[in-house]
Design a protein around this motif. Structure first.
Motif, PDB file in Angstrom:
ATOM      1  N   ASN A  93     -23.998 -21.642  11.305  1.00  0.00           N
ATOM      2  CA  ASN A  93     -25.265 -22.104  10.721  1.00  0.00           C
ATOM      3  C   ASN A  93     -26.009 -22.945  11.758  1.00  0.00           C
ATOM      4  O   ASN A  93     -26.350 -24.103  11.517  1.00  0.00           O
ATOM      5  CB  ASN A  93     -24.998 -22.923   9.464  1.00  0.00           C
ATOM      6  CG  ASN A  93     -24.519 -22.065   8.319  1.00  0.00           C
ATOM      7  OD1 ASN A  93     -24.640 -20.849   8.369  1.00  0.00           O
ATOM      8  ND2 ASN A  93     -23.964 -22.673   7.299  1.00  0.00           N
ATOM      9  N   TYR A 126     -28.934 -22.936  12.748  1.00  0.00           N
ATOM     10  CA  TYR A 126     -30.339 -23.227  12.457  1.00  0.00           C
ATOM     11  C   TYR A 126     -30.489 -24.359  11.431  1.00  0.00           C
ATOM     12  O   TYR A 126     -31.602 -24.746  11.104  1.00  0.00           O
ATOM     13  CB  TYR A 126     -31.031 -21.955  11.933  1.00  0.00           C
ATOM     14  CG  TYR A 126     -30.196 -21.243  10.902  1.00  0.00           C
ATOM     15  CD1 TYR A 126     -30.279 -21.587   9.557  1.00  0.00           C
ATOM     16  CD2 TYR A 126     -29.269 -20.272  11.288  1.00  0.00           C
ATOM     17  CE1 TYR A 126     -29.472 -20.981   8.628  1.00  0.00           C
ATOM     18  CE2 TYR A 126     -28.462 -19.656  10.353  1.00  0.00           C
ATOM     19  CZ  TYR A 126     -28.567 -20.014   9.029  1.00  0.00           C
ATOM     20  OH  TYR A 126     -27.747 -19.415   8.101  1.00  0.00           O
ATOM     21  N   ALA A 131     -26.060 -12.626  19.219  1.00  0.00           N
ATOM     22  CA  ALA A 131     -25.992 -11.851  17.967  1.00  0.00           C
ATOM     23  C   ALA A 131     -24.759 -12.209  17.145  1.00  0.00           C
ATOM     24  O   ALA A 131     -24.709 -11.937  15.947  1.00  0.00           O
ATOM     25  CB  ALA A 131     -26.005 -10.356  18.271  1.00  0.00           C
ATOM     26  N   GLN A 191     -24.031 -15.022  16.284  1.00  0.00           N
ATOM     27  CA  GLN A 191     -24.412 -16.127  15.413  1.00  0.00           C
ATOM     28  C   GLN A 191     -25.322 -15.545  14.315  1.00  0.00           C
ATOM     29  O   GLN A 191     -26.502 -15.303  14.560  1.00  0.00           O
ATOM     30  CB  GLN A 191     -25.152 -17.187  16.235  1.00  0.00           C
ATOM     31  CG  GLN A 191     -24.275 -17.784  17.333  1.00  0.00           C
ATOM     32  CD  GLN A 191     -25.081 -18.635  18.309  1.00  0.00           C
ATOM     33  OE1 GLN A 191     -25.668 -18.133  19.248  1.00  0.00           O
ATOM     34  NE2 GLN A 191     -25.118 -19.928  18.065  1.00  0.00           N
ATOM     35  N   PRO A 192     -24.763 -15.306  13.130  1.00  0.00           N
ATOM     36  CA  PRO A 192     -25.553 -14.604  12.111  1.00  0.00           C
ATOM     37  C   PRO A 192     -26.722 -15.452  11.637  1.00  0.00           C
ATOM     38  O   PRO A 192     -26.569 -16.649  11.400  1.00  0.00           O
ATOM     39  CB  PRO A 192     -24.544 -14.376  10.979  1.00  0.00           C
ATOM     40  CG  PRO A 192     -23.501 -15.402  11.177  1.00  0.00           C
ATOM     41  CD  PRO A 192     -23.435 -15.702  12.636  1.00  0.00           C
ATOM     42  N   TYR A 193     -27.856 -14.810  11.505  1.00  0.00           N
ATOM     43  CA  TYR A 193     -29.050 -15.519  11.052  1.00  0.00           C
ATOM     44  C   TYR A 193     -29.467 -14.908   9.719  1.00  0.00           C
ATOM     45  O   TYR A 193     -29.888 -13.748   9.661  1.00  0.00           O
ATOM     46  CB  TYR A 193     -30.163 -15.360  12.091  1.00  0.00           C
ATOM     47  CG  TYR A 193     -31.426 -16.100  11.744  1.00  0.00           C
ATOM     48  CD1 TYR A 193     -31.470 -17.491  11.792  1.00  0.00           C
ATOM     49  CD2 TYR A 193     -32.563 -15.419  11.339  1.00  0.00           C
ATOM     50  CE1 TYR A 193     -32.615 -18.177  11.459  1.00  0.00           C
ATOM     51  CE2 TYR A 193     -33.720 -16.107  11.003  1.00  0.00           C
ATOM     52  CZ  TYR A 193     -33.742 -17.478  11.066  1.00  0.00           C
ATOM     53  OH  TYR A 193     -34.884 -18.166  10.729  1.00  0.00           O
ATOM     54  N   ILE A 194     -29.338 -15.703   8.654  1.00  0.00           N
ATOM     55  CA  ILE A 194     -29.522 -15.102   7.326  1.00  0.00           C
ATOM     56  C   ILE A 194     -30.883 -15.415   6.719  1.00  0.00           C
ATOM     57  O   ILE A 194     -31.144 -15.026   5.593  1.00  0.00           O
ATOM     58  CB  ILE A 194     -28.407 -15.547   6.359  1.00  0.00           C
ATOM     59  CG1 ILE A 194     -28.447 -17.069   6.142  1.00  0.00           C
ATOM     60  CG2 ILE A 194     -27.048 -15.110   6.847  1.00  0.00           C
ATOM     61  CD1 ILE A 194     -27.691 -17.516   4.916  1.00  0.00           C
ATOM     62  N   LEU A 195     -31.726 -16.124   7.458  1.00  0.00           N
ATOM     63  CA  LEU A 195     -33.065 -16.401   6.928  1.00  0.00           C
ATOM     64  C   LEU A 195     -33.966 -15.192   7.211  1.00  0.00           C
ATOM     65  O   LEU A 195     -33.496 -14.152   7.661  1.00  0.00           O
ATOM     66  CB  LEU A 195     -33.604 -17.698   7.539  1.00  0.00           C
ATOM     67  CG  LEU A 195     -32.684 -18.931   7.379  1.00  0.00           C
ATOM     68  CD1 LEU A 195     -33.331 -20.173   7.959  1.00  0.00           C
ATOM     69  CD2 LEU A 195     -32.326 -19.169   5.911  1.00  0.00           C
ATOM     70  N   ASN A 196     -35.250 -15.374   7.010  1.00  0.00           N
ATOM     71  CA  ASN A 196     -36.170 -14.242   7.114  1.00  0.00           C
ATOM     72  C   ASN A 196     -36.152 -13.567   8.478  1.00  0.00           C
ATOM     73  O   ASN A 196     -36.133 -14.242   9.510  1.00  0.00           O
ATOM     74  CB  ASN A 196     -37.579 -14.774   6.804  1.00  0.00           C
ATOM     75  CG  ASN A 196     -38.586 -13.670   6.717  1.00  0.00           C
ATOM     76  OD1 ASN A 196     -39.028 -13.163   7.727  1.00  0.00           O
ATOM     77  ND2 ASN A 196     -38.921 -13.284   5.514  1.00  0.00           N
ATOM     78  N   VAL A 197     -36.176 -12.256   8.471  1.00  0.00           N
ATOM     79  CA  VAL A 197     -36.095 -11.503   9.725  1.00  0.00           C
ATOM     80  C   VAL A 197     -37.255 -11.831  10.674  1.00  0.00           C
ATOM     81  O   VAL A 197     -37.094 -11.820  11.897  1.00  0.00           O
ATOM     82  CB  VAL A 197     -36.011  -9.979   9.431  1.00  0.00           C
ATOM     83  CG1 VAL A 197     -37.341  -9.446   8.905  1.00  0.00           C
ATOM     84  CG2 VAL A 197     -35.567  -9.191  10.648  1.00  0.00           C
ATOM     85  N   ASP A 210     -36.381 -14.601  13.085  1.00  0.00           N
ATOM     86  CA  ASP A 210     -35.165 -14.404  13.883  1.00  0.00           C
ATOM     87  C   ASP A 210     -35.517 -14.531  15.371  1.00  0.00           C
ATOM     88  O   ASP A 210     -36.218 -13.683  15.940  1.00  0.00           O
ATOM     89  CB  ASP A 210     -34.589 -13.014  13.573  1.00  0.00           C
ATOM     90  CG  ASP A 210     -33.230 -12.790  14.223  1.00  0.00           C
ATOM     91  OD1 ASP A 210     -33.068 -13.190  15.396  1.00  0.00           O
ATOM     92  OD2 ASP A 210     -32.345 -12.221  13.575  1.00  0.00           O
ATOM     93  N   LEU A 266     -34.520 -11.570  17.755  1.00  0.00           N
ATOM     94  CA  LEU A 266     -35.378 -10.384  17.683  1.00  0.00           C
ATOM     95  C   LEU A 266     -36.775 -10.682  18.238  1.00  0.00           C
ATOM     96  O   LEU A 266     -37.364  -9.843  18.930  1.00  0.00           O
ATOM     97  CB  LEU A 266     -35.477  -9.908  16.229  1.00  0.00           C
ATOM     98  CG  LEU A 266     -34.225  -9.228  15.678  1.00  0.00           C
ATOM     99  CD1 LEU A 266     -34.363  -8.972  14.184  1.00  0.00           C
ATOM    100  CD2 LEU A 266     -33.948  -7.917  16.406  1.00  0.00           C
ATOM    101  N   ASN A 282     -26.244  -4.557  14.154  1.00  0.00           N
ATOM    102  CA  ASN A 282     -27.671  -4.901  14.152  1.00  0.00           C
ATOM    103  C   ASN A 282     -28.548  -3.805  14.743  1.00  0.00           C
ATOM    104  O   ASN A 282     -29.771  -3.967  14.809  1.00  0.00           O
ATOM    105  CB  ASN A 282     -27.899  -6.193  14.948  1.00  0.00           C
ATOM    106  CG  ASN A 282     -27.554  -7.426  14.126  1.00  0.00           C
ATOM    107  OD1 ASN A 282     -27.826  -7.455  12.939  1.00  0.00           O
ATOM    108  ND2 ASN A 282     -26.949  -8.416  14.749  1.00  0.00           N
ATOM    109  N   GLU A 320     -31.310  -2.301  12.390  1.00  0.00           N
ATOM    110  CA  GLU A 320     -32.368  -3.261  12.090  1.00  0.00           C
ATOM    111  C   GLU A 320     -33.241  -3.519  13.326  1.00  0.00           C
ATOM    112  O   GLU A 320     -34.468  -3.579  13.233  1.00  0.00           O
ATOM    113  CB  GLU A 320     -31.771  -4.578  11.596  1.00  0.00           C
ATOM    114  CG  GLU A 320     -32.835  -5.555  11.150  1.00  0.00           C
ATOM    115  CD  GLU A 320     -32.262  -6.926  10.827  1.00  0.00           C
ATOM    116  OE1 GLU A 320     -32.436  -7.374   9.693  1.00  0.00           O
ATOM    117  OE2 GLU A 320     -31.643  -7.547  11.721  1.00  0.00           O
TER     118      GLU A 320
END
Lengths: 396, 463
Positions: A130, A132, A302, A304-310, A313, A316, A345, A348
């Motif tokens: 986490n 972020y 990558a 480090q998973p980012y689960i908020l809005n794409v 990101d 990306l 990923n 996506e």
């Protein structure tokens, strides 16, 4: 055109193992590290010699590693285990301490395997998933404090603010120079290829960092003298390929060779063994917290998973921005088998780039040569498509 | 008990069964033993024929030990789970998708129901009632194929199942909130892949020497606060520290019951249940089949029943005399019923034991206690410490051999199996074998061939 400074860098690399041997005789200590989030500034400021470990592309070493770690782990981790098993890599031989961060869980576990079978005692830096959130950033700050104290014990030195400020300045200089070099390789009629810049970045894994910065400055000066300032204007009909995805470590040249053989021109990358570690590192003050905040807020790996809005990101968005800046016309997304963070990923990433009309070709591979022809066919077709598009654009 | 190639429960056992305890659910619902008997003998065989179908490869067949009543009740909790979850959701209880092997106290304390991917896999093997084994096997393959196309050929079984559960709408889901931990990276990837489609929380379970790092406990504790807040917002249940402590106490009871049952079971000269039934114990005490109170009821009966069987040297149905005792480190080693038929017996599994091994402190700051509990789970430890647990269990369970498994697509298990196998062999002298497992019925033959060969080798060694 052969650049004189590139020759000097190559010579410096040849000399480096011997230099390290001599440094060790003088009582200096070498810290070999694996991962993405180890701040070299701290290692350097403590008077230790940082070396980034790990090579790729050697199927034989992968097999050696696979005696200890399974074929369901990525080849880079297997080869890393193989390197330690064989113990012939000069930088592994000379490492007095191995540090690893937990960004890539596979790499962390590979170090556990190395610890168990080859009796090393690694120093581990925990990295929050986490990253972020404020809690994650606080966790990383504490982890880095702990990591630093362990390094202080190992080096016998206390972290001095002035020395740290000096190290930060040095590394900021290196990062700035690398970013500048990337502009040159993407420029019109560039005197330096992306491949050469990529090798220069890898030289920085091993060379004395002051010497490395001095060579980078010399190289940039030579480029400026011979070429002027880098300008990316006309595309000249090149198929401009941007490389993304799993790590391409030193010595892994399979995909790079194929792209060049079929007439593609690589103009940039966002690889964690390439440009990305040099981006967005804003160290606001010479302290552990200053460094922790800067590292946790740079372009995430990558893993480090980012689960908020794409749309927010950073990984990306960075990819899109770099493709745009380098005028990349297509992305070759390189994934190593069982490198889940990048592989999962891929769809996506392709969908995100498609919105900007950037095509993506995923190449899923290992270090063996058995898929060489299959990859060449696919990359060749991809490059041809881009070239044809260029011709059509010129005609219209 | 066999009727037209299907498992059935003999009528002559009915009276004895309906005199056993009712199941009490936490919402006040009571399901009598008579209700359960009716369900398991009339409704369930029609809705879930595969669970009753005798077949060489049927890994989903209920236990054939029809005289082991708590086993029937455990089967009831599994087969009725889909309806239970749908009804709970209709009543406003948030359903939270989690990862297996973690402790669930925080979710339940906040008024939610936590269910793991594999549990949905066990409870919802087909979207339609009336599916036989072949149909559920084909459906599993279909889910696998879709998941692999959507993400990667290298996705592990539980992650494939998670994708299937969500995309196929097998059960309603209100929140994705699995722990992100060292032993699984696929789940984190899956949550990430649903980031713009589903409410989620990422619970980062930090790794490495947590005992010496109070900040790791603070970090997780803070996330547990966020989790319970999120679940209680969904459930509408106001949550106090006392509520969390009460839930810890309740779930500690389940965990202790399971540990006690294993101790009694391991101490027996004659194994009192078969591999299917003992395997249910740790699962019941980990995921509670959606209701900790009901699960505790079954576990209490299990304990008494096993004590009685041990006292009277009653052997579990389907076992040979002096079976070869196998311990599993990692995911399952195949069809438990067939292992019994091969002359083996599964005496324990470190993955099953993971969540039941912890006794969370019942006073003080509940979030800190839960964080400490989570961080102390064996599977979250550096591998050499995890191996210590396996060594201890191999000794306690008097295993003759250890199967160490790699689940297809699992980077973690594939990296650690060699260390586990080598440590266990070195420290206990017990032979080990490593092999890879794949989800579903189709890969069963390979797994079982290897298991059978291993059992044959162990027979020669033991005898």
């Amino acid at each position: 055109m052969v650049l004189d400074t590139l020759k000097k860098i190559e010579e410096a690399i040849q000399e480096r193992p011997k230099e390290l041997e001599e440094a060790k005789k003088r009582g200096e200590k070498v810290v070999g590290w694996l991962g993405y989030n180890i701040p070299e500034e701290i290692i350097h400021a403590l008077g230790l010699i940082p070396v980034r470990l790990g090579t790729g592309g050697d199927d034989r070493l992968v097999e050696v590693g696979a005696r200890y770690i399974s074929t369901k782990n990525c080849v880079f981790t297997r080869e890393t285990v193989g390197l330690f098993a064989e113990n012939k890599d000069p930088y592994i031989q000379k490492s007095d301490l191995v540090a690893v961060d937990t960004t890539c869980i596979q790499m962390y576990i590979a170090v556990e395997v190395i610890k168990y079978y080859f009796k090393i005692n690694p120093l581990v830096l925990g990295v929050p998933r986490n990253f972020y959130l404020p809690d994650g950033q606080e966790y990383f700050n504490k982890e880095l404090e702990f990591f630093t104290h362990k390094l202080e014990d190992f080096s016998g030195n206390k972290l001095d603010t002035n020395r740290l400020a000096g190290s930060i300045k040095l590394y900021n200089g290196i990062r700035k120079a690398i970013k500048e070099l990337y502009k040159y390789q993407a420029a019109d009629k560039s005197p330096i290829k992306w491949r050469e810049v990529f090798d220069v970045v890898h030289s920085g894994f091993y060379l004395d960092r002051e010497k490395y910065l001095s060579l980078l400055k010399e190289l940039l000066k030579e480029l400026k003298e011979k070429h002027g300032l880098p300008v990316i204007g006309s595309l000249n009909g090149d198929a401009r390929i941007f490389l993304s995805g799993s790590i391409i470590p030193p010595k892994d040249t399979k995909l790079i060779n194929i792209i060049e053989e079929v007439g593609g021109r690589i103009v940039g990358d966002d690889l964690w063994s390439g440009l990305t570690p040099s981006l967005n590192v804003n160290i606001k003050d010479p302290s552990i917290k200053g460094i922790a905040d800067a590292y946790v807020n740079r372009i995430p790996h990558a893993s480090q998973p980012y689960i908020l809005n794409v749309n927010t990101d950073r990984r990306l968005n960075n990819l899109k921005q770099l493709v745009h800046e380098s005028k990349g016309q297509g992305v070759i997304y390189h994934t190593l088998r069982f490198c889940d963070p990048y592989t999962f990923n891929a769809n996506e990433t392709g969908a995100v780039l498609k919105k900007d009309s950037i095509p993506l070709l995923e190449i899923h591979t290992e270090y063996s040569g058995s898929d060489f022809e299959a990859i060449r066919t696919r990359v060749g077709a991809f490059v041809e498509l881009i070239k044809n598009k260029n011709i059509l654009e010129v005609e219209t | 008990m066999s009727n037209n190639g299907s498992l059935s429960y003999p009528e002559e056992l009915k009276q004895q069964f309906i005199e056993t305890n009712d199941l009490n659910y936490r919402d006040g619902t009571i399901v009598t033993a008579a209700d359960i008997w009716k369900y398991m003998t009339e409704e369930a065989p029609k809705k879930f024929p595969y669970a009753f179908e005798f077949g060489r490869n049927n890994n989903y067949l209920l236990s054939e030990d029809v005289e082991y009543f708590s086993g029937i009740k455990a089967g009831y909790l599994t087969l009725s789970l889909k309806d239970f979850l749908i009804n709970a959701h209709k009543k406003g209880t948030p359903l939270v998708h989690v990862i297996g092997g973690q402790i669930m106290d925080a979710y339940y304390a906040a008024g939610g129901i936590a269910f793991r991917t594999a549990l949905v896999g066990q409870a919802v093997r087909s979207p339609h009632d009336g599916a036989n084994l072949r149909k559920v096997a084909l459906y599993a393959q279909e889910l696998e194929e879709k998941g692999k196309r959507a993400y990667s050929y290298e996705l592990c079984g539980p992650a494939l199942r998670m994708r299937g559960t969500i995309d196929e709408g097998l059960v309603p889901i209100d929140l994705l909130a699995p722990f992100n931990c060292i032993r699984c990276s696929d789940m984190a990837r899956m949550v990430e892949s649903y980031r713009d489609k589903f409410p989620n929380i990422s619970l980062d379970c930090p790794i490495v020497d947590y005992e010496n790092k109070e900040w790791a406990v603070d970090y997780l504790s803070s996330q547990l606060h966020t989790l319970t807040k999120k679940v209680s917002d969904l459930s509408g249940k106001k949550i106090t520290d006392n509520d969390v402590l009460k839930e810890i106490k309740l779930e500690n009871k389940a965990r202790k019951l399971a540990r006690d049952i294993y101790d009694i079971w391991w101490s027996a000269k004659v194994p009192p249940t078969n591999s299917v039934d003992i395997g249910e114990v740790s699962q019941l005490a980990t995921d509670f089949r959606g209701d900790p109170l009901a699960a505790i009821g079954v576990l209490e009966e299990t304990k008494e029943e096993i004590k009685e069987r041990v006292k009277h040297s009653i052997k579990g149905k389907g076992l040979v005399d002096d079976p070869i005792r196998l311990y599993v480190s990692g995911m399952g080693a195949g069809n438990r019923r067939r292992i019994d038929r091969m002359g083996g017996l599964l005496v324990g599994a470190d993955q099953g034991w993971n969540a039941i091994s912890v006794n969370v402190k019942e006073s003080g700051d509940p979030y800190e206690n839960l964080a400490n509990g989570m961080l102390s789970l064996p599977l979250e430890q550096p591998i050499e410490r995890r191996a210590e647990l396996a060594v201890e269990q191999v000794k306690k369970s008097k295993a003759d051999g250890v199967v160490v498994t790699i689940a297809w697509g699992c980077n973690y298990s594939s990296a650690v199996v060699r260390i586990l196998a080598d440590t266990i062999k070195e420290r206990t002298g017990v032979p080990t074998v490593i092999f890879e497992t794949t989800p579903g019925v189709e890969g069963a033959e390979q797994i079982e061939n290897r298991t059978e060969s291993f059992i044959e080798m162990l027979k020669l060694r033991v005898n």
